[in-house]
Write an enzyme that holds these catalytic residues in place. Structure first.
Site, short mmCIF file in Angstrom:
data_model
loop_
_atom_site.label_atom_id
_atom_site.label_comp_id
_atom_site.label_asym_id
_atom_site.label_seq_id
_atom_site.Cartn_x
_atom_site.Cartn_y
_atom_site.Cartn_z
N GLU A 1 15.19 39.86 -24.39
CA GLU A 1 14.43 38.90 -23.72
C GLU A 1 14.27 37.49 -25.03
OE1 GLU A 1 11.02 37.72 -21.32
OE2 GLU A 1 11.85 39.27 -20.82
N ASP B 1 12.30 34.04 -25.10
CA ASP B 1 10.86 33.22 -24.39
C ASP B 1 10.79 32.10 -24.79
OD1 ASP B 1 10.78 35.61 -21.69
OD2 ASP B 1 9.11 36.09 -22.89
N GLU C 1 7.80 28.99 -21.69
CA GLU C 1 6.34 29.71 -20.88
C GLU C 1 5.42 28.63 -20.56
OE1 GLU C 1 7.14 34.64 -19.57
OE2 GLU C 1 6.57 34.22 -21.67
N HIS D 1 11.23 38.89 -27.50
CA HIS D 1 10.88 40.76 -27.31
C HIS D 1 12.22 41.00 -27.99
CE1 HIS D 1 8.24 39.53 -24.99
NE2 HIS D 1 8.32 38.08 -24.26
#
Length: 429
Positions: free
Chosen positions: A203, A205, A208, A219
């Site tokens: 993942e 991001d 956020e 990640h």
């Protein structure tokens, strides 16, 4: 556990059976592909609601296969039988989920939407974003997830619905609350909103954020496609640093990195106004096939390009981007486990970024009240200790019951999503 609805791009995206009561019509949200500043072409893309938040019922009628928080054990005695007996239904995006397209290339996601069945909470490069209505405890998130392009139909014969109905979700948290994984129901061992299995994948991001805090975080995982996990491989609880994926990631949060005046109301990046968020993936040889060495962040607001803030701690070299060196120094100073480096860091993350689905969401946090993003975390640690303070929010402000009651009218707007060569997707006026 995340209270959200995930939205993926249908042309990029990536239940079994398909329901016949509601017609599935995807909201249109064109994105742009750019080769140089001012030279961008629109693609006719649309978004699709994740299957986890759809009505699931028996194929022969209206009886729920999943009701409230429990499986129908008659229809679902085991995972394979459940997938054969149950269908996921088309979605009413606006009325049920509060998902609208206020203008071409823009998507608005409401936090709480009242409907005939009660209420729905939440809804799941460069982009323009307006977080001015997102209070503490709410996360407007934009991220990439390494899902299958077809939602898992080709790999898993039990999956008849595919990407059109939002199947195949996964992320680096290896969520166990996903109802169908690998074309089978995740009904075995279901308790407290989660089953025996999780669904893992890398993942990235991109964004956020809420009105007070923001972070961007890679990640990596040890697997290179959506993978069902069980036991230790899911990395739950005390086995967090034994699982397939790096759940912590290597985050750059300006407040956490020592600059407490960079992002927020009236600050350098003023969250009362829309802002263009720019993320650059830089390779070691400057080509698309090189090894990822840096992830950079810029903002454009009021015609001004604003570089990301610099780190402001002894023990971490001055930097405003994510690199392997930054991650190693950050983890050491903050006394965090560098599982990011153990799983291959930037090199692995770069390879996993080559095939991902874009996800847009708004959610609140039933596990730790979003304290990891916008408050002190862990809450019982000294906030003067490096890495503990992540934002100005009161730890109690993010309690789901509190935030859902106090801010049911919260929403986020994403617009003007573009991707292309570095420097091609934005310019200052």
């Amino acid at each position: 556990m995340r209270a959200l609805t995930t939205l993926s791009f249908a042309s990029l995206a990536l239940g079994q059976q398909i329901g016949t009561y509601n017609t599935e019509k995807h909201p249109e949200m064109p994105i742009e592909v750019c080769t140089a500043p001012g030279s961008c072409q629109k693609e006719a893309t649309s978004v699709v609601l994740d299957s986890n938040w759809r009505w699931t019922h028996v194929t022969s009628g209206y009886t729920n296969c999943f009701d409230g928080s429990e499986w129908n054990t008659t229809a679902c005695p085991d995972g394979k039988t459940c997938a054969a007996n149950c269908a996921i239904e088309g979605a009413d995006y606006s009325t049920t989920y509060g998902i609208t397209t206020p203008s071409s290339g823009a998507l608005q996601l409401k936090f709480v939407t009242k409907n005939d069945n009660g209420q729905n909470v939440g809804s799941r490069f460069t982009l323009d974003v307006d977080v001015s209505k997102l209070a503490c405890g709410i996360n407007g998130a934009v991220y990439f997830s390494e899902m299958d392009e077809d939602g898992g139909m080709a790999r898993f014969p039990g999956n008849k619905a595919g990407a059109k109905y939002g199947t195949g979700y996964c992320d680096s948290q290896c969520p166990g609350d996903i109802k169908f994984i690998n074309g089978e129901a995740n009904s075995e061992g279901w308790s407290d909103g989660a089953g025996k299995y999780g669904t893992c994948c890398s993942e990235m991001d991109i964004w956020e954020a809420n009105l007070d805090a923001t972070a961007y975080t890679p990640h990596p995982c040890s697997v290179y496609e959506q993978t069902r996990c069980e036991g230790t491989d899911c990395g739950n609880g005390s086995e967090r640093y034994s699982g397939m994926c790096d759940k912590d990631g290597c985050d750059f949060n300006s407040f956490r990195m020592g600059n407490k005046e960079f992002y927020g109301t009236g600050m350098t990046v003023d969250t009362t106004k829309p802002v263009t968020v720019v993320t650059q993936f830089v390779t070691d040889d400057g080509t698309d096939t090189g090894n990822l060495k840096s992830i950079k962040r810029f903002y454009v607001q009021d015609g001004k390009v604003i570089p990301n803030s610099n780190t402001n701690f002894d023990g971490i070299d001055p930097a405003n981007d994510v690199t392997d060196q930054f991650c190693e120094q950050q983890k050491t100073l903050f006394q965090d486990n560098n599982y990011f480096g153990k799983l291959g860091g930037m090199g692995v993350m770069g390879k996993q970024l080559t095939k991902m689905v874009l996800v847009l969401s708004i959610w609140d946090d039933h596990a730790v009240s979003m304290n990891w993003l916008d408050s002190n975390f862990p809450t019982d640690e000294d906030p003067s200790q490096p890495g503990i303070a992540r934002g100005r929010c009161d730890p109690a402000a993010g309690l789901p019951a509190t935030v859902e009651a106090a801010h049911p009218d919260a929403y986020v707007v994403y617009s003007n999503i573009k991707f292309g060569a570095i420097g091609s997707t934005f310019s200052a006026n």
